[in-house]
Design an enzyme around this catalytic site. Sequence first.
Site, PDB file in Angstrom:
ATOM      1  N   ASP A   2       0.681  -1.040  -0.171  1.00 56.76           N
ATOM      2  CA  ASP A   2       0.027  -0.105   0.117  1.00 56.76           C
ATOM      3  C   ASP A   2       0.832   1.266  -0.028  1.00 56.76           C
ATOM      4  OD1 ASP A   2      -2.369   1.683  -0.059  1.00 56.76           O
ATOM      5  OD2 ASP A   2      -3.078   0.472   1.830  1.00 56.76           O
ATOM      6  N   ASP A  60     -10.992   1.940  -3.178  1.00 55.73           N
ATOM      7  CA  ASP A  60     -11.514   1.432  -2.005  1.00 55.73           C
ATOM      8  C   ASP A  60     -13.086   1.228  -2.206  1.00 55.73           C
ATOM      9  OD1 ASP A  60      -8.914   1.356  -0.659  1.00 55.73           O
ATOM     10  OD2 ASP A  60      -8.798   3.221   0.267  1.00 55.73           O
TER      11      ASP A  60
HETATM   12  C1  GLA Z   1      -5.658   1.989   2.109  1.00 52.39           C
HETATM   13  C2  GLA Z   1      -6.248   0.902   1.246  1.00 52.39           C
HETATM   14  C3  GLA Z   1      -7.122  -0.185   1.796  1.00 52.39           C
HETATM   15  C4  GLA Z   1      -6.650  -0.456   3.387  1.00 52.39           C
HETATM   16  C5  GLA Z   1      -6.133   0.790   4.170  1.00 52.39           C
HETATM   17  C6  GLA Z   1      -5.317   0.331   5.162  1.00 52.39           C
HETATM   18  O1  GLA Z   1      -6.645   2.808   2.110  1.00 52.39           O
HETATM   19  O2  GLA Z   1      -6.514   1.251  -0.018  1.00 52.39           O
HETATM   20  O3  GLA Z   1      -7.699  -0.995   1.332  1.00 52.39           O
HETATM   21  O4  GLA Z   1      -5.576  -1.256   3.000  1.00 52.39           O
HETATM   22  O5  GLA Z   1      -5.339   1.519   3.376  1.00 52.39           O
HETATM   23  O6  GLA Z   1      -4.993   1.357   6.176  1.00 52.39           O
END
Ligand code: GLA
Length: 722
Positions: A468, A538
Amino acid sequence: MISYDNETKIFHLDTPHTSYCMALIDGRYLSHLYYGERIGRSDLTYLLRLHDYILPPSERPDEMATFWDRLPHEYPTEGRGDFRETCLGARNAGGLLSLEPVLTDWKIHREKKTIPGLPASFGDNAQTLEIDLTDKVSGLALQLFYTVFQDADVVVRSAAVRNGGKAPIYLNRALSACLSLPEGKGKTLTFGGAWAREHMPVWREAGYGGTISESRRGAPGHSGQPFMGFLYDQGGLYGMHLIYSGSYLAKLDMDSFGDYRMAVGIHPDTFEWKLETGDIFYTPEAVLFYTPLGTEGMTGILHDFYRLHLIRNFKKNRPILINNWEATYFDFDKDRILSIAKEAAGLGVDTFVVDDGWFGKGRMQPSGDLGDWVPSKKKLPGGLRDLSAGLKALGLKLGLWFEPEMVSEDSDLFRVHPDWVLHQEGRAPAKCRDQWVLDLSNPQVREYLITSISAAIREGEVSYIKWDMNRMLSDAGSSFLPPDRQGEIWHRHILGVYEIQEQLLALFPNLIIENCASGGARFDPGMLYYSPQIWCSDNMDPVDRARIHEGTAMLYPLSAIGSHVSKSPGDITGRTSSFRTRGITAMFGCFGYELDITGLTGDEKSQISRQIDRYKELRPLFFEGDYYCLHPIGEKDRYQVLEIVSKDKQRGCIFFFQALSEANGRSLRVRLKGLSEDLCYEIRGKVYRGDALLKAGIFLPYVKQDFYAEIIAFKALPHPWT
Ligand code: GLA
């Protein structure tokens, strides 16, 4: 595929359906002639309009600025009177530098070259034209590379710049490629969006002032793609896609005669690079394409090219995932993970991905612990080995979330190495999501990350990692680099990301890396080289996902799009939808679940294994077939129709998604694509001729229901009619 005609001084490159031609003016200056549908070899130099409105320098050496500004340069440079977007700019210790590279040599290589430190397309049956140019005043030596593949309608370009002079030179722009296009009305295609609304296509009239798509954030971001397309009103779409994951510039300029210049590359605003004598700078690759078939042609070309020539092993052991992020957020421990895993066991899920919060002191909110990639004693007292054993007993593998490029103030890593944070001397670096960016230009930082991530992978026998990146770069100063290399940080950051991912893949050849950046903020061709799948957004709401998938799939194959079933009502939209609809809409990608399945009803639970079985049955089609968007939902429309057909045209499916039903409506009629006219197809128990489906079409189910989704599979039959 590539040839040079000594008489006309034309380089001619052929792909299966296109030709790309360049000429040498005065035997020195490399100029663009033609790119478009495939044509035979002939003298195309009339297209340059030499003597029409420009004279070559051999005839008017004093008119260099006029000549320079009018010439359709293949790789325009700064300082001699080309006032449009150029590809190369530099300065030396004495100040500014003007450049006038001239041809010194050229070669045809019977292969595709790799690029040191950068992702690059690959494949057999390729030829690469290398054109060498030198600027005699500065000593800068340029190599321009053009690769064509026997089975792909693209031209892949990149450049290498070497300092052949005696003193250091500082590059301040080094774009990857430029393309000259003739006058004609048309629209540019770029991509816009935001967090949870990624990859929306944007069409704009092309004209004076041009069109820019750019990022100066250190990654493409939620609101851009390193891409520029141009569609002539008369037909014919040109495009450039950059194989790069940092800040980019993609631009289409129109000059006073209406001719266009399209260019892509690393964004010059966040770029400077010092070349000592003998040093070489390599630009990322740009993928150029032309298609007479508009966006449908573009999608086909790019999907095939990325699957065959960029994604390493695109079919490699892709797991069906269950991820705990939307199920628990930070609030989990081993027992909670295993309780969800127990429900998932035996349903067809392969891997449990433990998301953010498993490390350091076991953070419960997005602050603290980033950088400390050791299991939290509080949440996982038995460590990763114990968790992995618990999952294994249930038939599941362990996947782990990391955010390697970042560090929290409250972390052991920062306490020991405060100088590893990007910062400007005298100013506290700006936080975002309560975190700072690590200085990946420093080899010690990269080494630390490889060692600590590898240790976690080994301990937990981890087969998948979610990489990430939840904030963009700021305060880009490094304690490691000397003052005259501080401008290199942006590019060195992304080179560092590439290096770490490459090393992890070398250490763990079966590892799958799924890249992610706050959803889809780093969904680009560069990342595809390391990760066969990328988290797309997301936002897992079925309506929004249909829109996001549609934009993403214009450029990227479905096999690259991470896609999960989440809860209802969704946390991001608050929208309620059925488990069935969420399951079907998530199938057009790399499928998984991301919700608390312990709270599902019995009926919903029983759907999981049916959904996974259906997905596994259709996956070869999704991953390897030809994809068509028959009716785009766009940002506002009420329904979407997609179609996928196997390469041998024997199987396929139609995806129908109705976000909003229509009052006083009736069934929708669509004409299918990609079928064989000589075959028949059985669809929902009825047999149709291929030509009838292609030319007359078929009716979709009429349903009075919002958020309705259905996959209609079909298969070919021998022709009952002659
Ligand atoms: C980002 C990712 C999510 C999740 C969060 C965790 O926003 O896109 O899928 O993994 O971080 O903090």
